[in-house]
Design a protein around this motif. Structure first.
Motif, short mmCIF file in Angstrom:
data_model
loop_
_atom_site.label_atom_id
_atom_site.label_comp_id
_atom_site.label_asym_id
_atom_site.label_seq_id
_atom_site.Cartn_x
_atom_site.Cartn_y
_atom_site.Cartn_z
N GLU A 115 0.98 -1.02 -0.14
CA GLU A 115 0.12 -0.01 -0.01
C GLU A 115 0.85 1.33 0.00
O GLU A 115 0.65 2.45 -0.73
N LYS A 116 1.95 1.43 0.67
CA LYS A 116 2.82 2.38 0.75
C LYS A 116 3.51 2.72 -0.62
O LYS A 116 3.48 3.74 -1.13
N MET A 117 3.94 1.63 -1.42
CA MET A 117 4.63 1.62 -2.64
C MET A 117 3.55 1.99 -3.57
O MET A 117 3.88 2.82 -4.76
N ILE B 296 4.24 8.25 -5.72
CA ILE B 296 4.14 8.29 -7.43
C ILE B 296 5.48 8.28 -7.66
O ILE B 296 5.80 8.20 -8.95
N ASN B 297 6.55 8.31 -7.03
CA ASN B 297 7.70 8.03 -7.52
C ASN B 297 8.28 6.89 -7.66
O ASN B 297 9.19 6.47 -8.41
N ASP C 183 7.81 -1.79 -9.63
CA ASP C 183 8.14 -2.14 -8.05
C ASP C 183 6.88 -2.18 -7.26
O ASP C 183 6.65 -3.00 -6.57
N VAL C 184 5.92 -1.54 -8.08
CA VAL C 184 4.53 -1.70 -7.04
C VAL C 184 3.72 -2.93 -7.56
O VAL C 184 3.42 -3.66 -6.53
N GLU C 185 4.12 -3.54 -8.74
CA GLU C 185 3.59 -5.08 -9.15
C GLU C 185 4.50 -6.06 -8.33
O GLU C 185 3.79 -7.00 -7.69
N LYS C 186 5.75 -5.62 -8.04
CA LYS C 186 6.38 -6.81 -7.33
C LYS C 186 6.01 -6.62 -5.66
O LYS C 186 5.96 -7.84 -5.23
N ALA C 187 5.80 -5.58 -5.26
CA ALA C 187 5.30 -5.47 -3.79
C ALA C 187 3.96 -6.07 -3.71
O ALA C 187 3.60 -6.65 -2.71
#
Length: 593
Positions: free
Chosen positions: A156-158, A162-163, A168-172
């Motif tokens: 949720e933090k990733m 927006i940066n 990375d979001v998909e990996k998280a």
């Protein structure tokens, strides 16, 4: 109540309690064992005590046991020996019925207890393993949940930043999903472990532990019941011997009641009676008037011819020379005071007062037993002669058997010369024949003596009475003549020539009946006549039904028992006509011979 439901959580305490119960049982076994050792020691001491006071064989003590009080004491010793035997029975029964059985039971109990508590510990270890597995799955579930929560927060933090690149979001996101799935798997595993543990715990507390504790409870109750039964057996072993011990004590009481002081007193009389009559009164000796004694041939011949010798004693002993008092050998000897003479009379040894006793004393001094046993009383002489005849007949039979064997062997040698020389047996055969002839002559000699004794025995009582009357009538003159001969020597000394003549005459007439005055045999019991018996033959005695008499000789196998009515009446009766009570019976029971 059941230990499985009430004491489900007292495993360790039950283990200690059951061990204590086994210790109690072993302590009781040790107590019974020590009791058996005490009984054996007590029995041994009683037997040693009884043996210590038993009369020694071939000793003077055996003669003392003819008295009823000594017989009662001997019966007491025998009963105490039986009493000791009952204590040995107690020891043996307690050892076999209690000690051995309980020792075996304790070993079985220990094995069973060990098995039950081993099963209990095994169940406990299984529950501990299940609990550890549950705790492990629970901690893993907790850890995975925390990891999934942190991965979700990171995603949720990733995603809000927006940066951060899309990759990375998909990996998280994928990492959060993986952690969430792991949490779900841990949850399922924890749920399964919990369900399994609850099931195992239920079985443990409601099935396994109650079953194990029930076995332990039954084992403990069997131990309690067994120790109670052993205590009952302990009492029963004692109770079983009480009747026999009571009989032993009754035997002692009966022996004590059989003591007869009158009979013992009579035995003392028979043992120590000398047969002498008390001395008569001593005449007064007047020393105031001098006495001159002149003895001539005429006065001596006159005194002998008249048959009225001077008497020194008065009273009922008048006419009989008192054998204890020593006479002065010379009238010139100074007379001693009366007190000195009395003292000398008290300490002097009795002299032989009858010629038959004199002959008996001389034969005993010679130290040789006559071949015909003439030194024995008639009845004892008959038994000795009969015994000798039986021994000789046995030897004759033995020699005859040997002769027959040699004869058969000679016949074999004659038929089969290769087996031996027949002539070599002639010397042995001759020797055996000579031995047989010698033994037959010897047997005939003893049979002749035996026939003589048996022919004289039945008339013994009548003959003794005739001789008793003869000696009563002749006793006084004989004594007087002896006194006269001893006092009428011209030189003041005395001579025994005439007394020796009389002695020879009496010895010649009384040779065959020297033991008519022997003391009667002691009574060995009593008997009651069951039927009336008319003793018409010589040597028998008549009895009336119900009459009580003394037994002086048991049945020797010939069907006759020797009894006595009083000192003058004794003889044989058929054994089947009397009921005999012997003093030697331990329990005092009636004996039918």
């Amino acid at each position: 109540m059941s230990w499985g439901t009430e004491l489900w959580d007292q495993f360790d305490n039950l283990e200690k309690h059951t061990q204590w119960g086994i210790d109690v049982l072993e302590k009781y076994i040790k107590f019974v064992k020590e009791r058996t050792e005490i009984e054996l020691s007590y029995a041994k001491q009683l037997r040693n005590l009884s043996k210590k006071y038993q009369p020694k064989k071939n000793s003077k003590e055996e003669e003392e046991y003819k008295y009823t009080s000594c017989k009662a004491f001997l019966s007491t010793l025998n009963e105490m020996n039986d009493y000791a035997g009952q204590h040995e029975v107690i020891s043996e029964n307690m050892t076999s019925q209690i000690t051995v059985d309980l020792a075996r039971f304790v070993q079985e109990l220990k094995q069973e207890r060990k098995s039950n508590f081993h099963d209990g510990r095994k169940a406990q270890q299984h529950m501990e393993t299940c609990w550890k597995q549950l705790e492990s799955s629970k901690r893993r579930f907790e850890r995975d949940c925390k990891e999934a929560d942190r991965a979700q927060q990171y995603f949720e933090k990733m995603d809000a930043d927006i940066n951060v690149t899309k990759a990375d979001v998909e990996k998280a996101r994928q990492q959060a999903q993986i952690r969430h799935q792991m949490a779900e798997d841990s949850k399922a595993d924890y749920s399964s472990s919990l369900q399994k543990f609850n099931q195992e715990q239920h079985e443990y507390y409601h099935t396994h532990i109650p079953s194990i504790f029930q076995k332990i409870q039954e084992m403990e109750e069997r131990r309690i019941v067994r120790i109670g039964e052993s205590m009952k057996t302990y009492a029963e072993v004692d109770r079983q011997v009480i009747p026999i011990i009571g009989k032993c004590l009754d035997g002692i009481v009966k022996a004590a009641e059989a003591i007869n002081q009158k009979s013992d007193s009579q035995l003392v009389i028979e043992a120590y009676k000398s047969g002498f009559e008390p001395p008569g009164d001593i005449e007064f000796e007047d020393y105031t008037q001098p006495m001159k004694r002149t003895v001539s041939d005429n006065s001596l011949s006159n005194s002998r011819g008249d048959g009225k010798p001077e008497l020194k004693f008065g009273g009922k002993s008048k006419g009989k020379l008192w054998p204890f008092i020593k006479k002065n050998k010379s009238p010139k000897q100074q007379k001693e005071p009366l007190s000195h003479r009395f003292n000398e009379f008290m300490i002097s040894k009795p002299k032989i007062h009858c010629f038959r006793s004199l002959k008996r004393g001389l034969s005993l001094k010679l130290g040789a037993t006559p071949e015909d046993f003439s030194n024995l009383p008639p009845e004892q002489r008959r038994k000795k002669l009969q015994q000798k005849v039986d021994e000789l007949n046995k030897e004759i039979q033995k020699e005859m058997d040997q002769r027959d064997a040699i004869t058969k062997m000679k016949d074999v040698y004659l038929k089969n010369p290769q087996m031996g020389d027949p002539a070599s047996l002639d010397h042995k055969l001759t020797e055996v024949s000579q031995n047989i002839e010698k033994l037959r002559l010897e047997a005939q000699k003893f049979e002749a003596w035996l026939a003589e004794v048996e022919g004289r025995l039945p008339a013994r009582g009548e003959q003794a009475r005739r001789q008793s009357g003869m000696y009563d009538g002749q006793g006084a003159p004989t004594a007087n003549s002896c006194a006269q001969d001893r006092e009428s020597s011209p030189d003041g000394s005395y001579t025994e020539e005439r007394s020796q003549e009389n002695e020879v005459k009496v010895l010649a007439t009384d040779f065959d009946d020297e033991f008519d005055d022997e003391e009667p045999l002691p009574a060995i019991g009593t008997c009651k006549a069951l039927y009336t018996f008319e003793g018409q033959n010589e040597g028998t005695i008549s009895v009336i039904e119900g009459e009580i008499l003394y037994v002086i000789e048991e049945d020797k196998g010939d069907g006759w028992t020797r009894i006595r009515r009083n000192e003058d009446e004794e003889g044989y009766v058929p054994t089947s006509y009397v009921e005999v009570y012997l003093d030697k019976n331990a329990k005092g029971a009636k004996t039918y011979i």
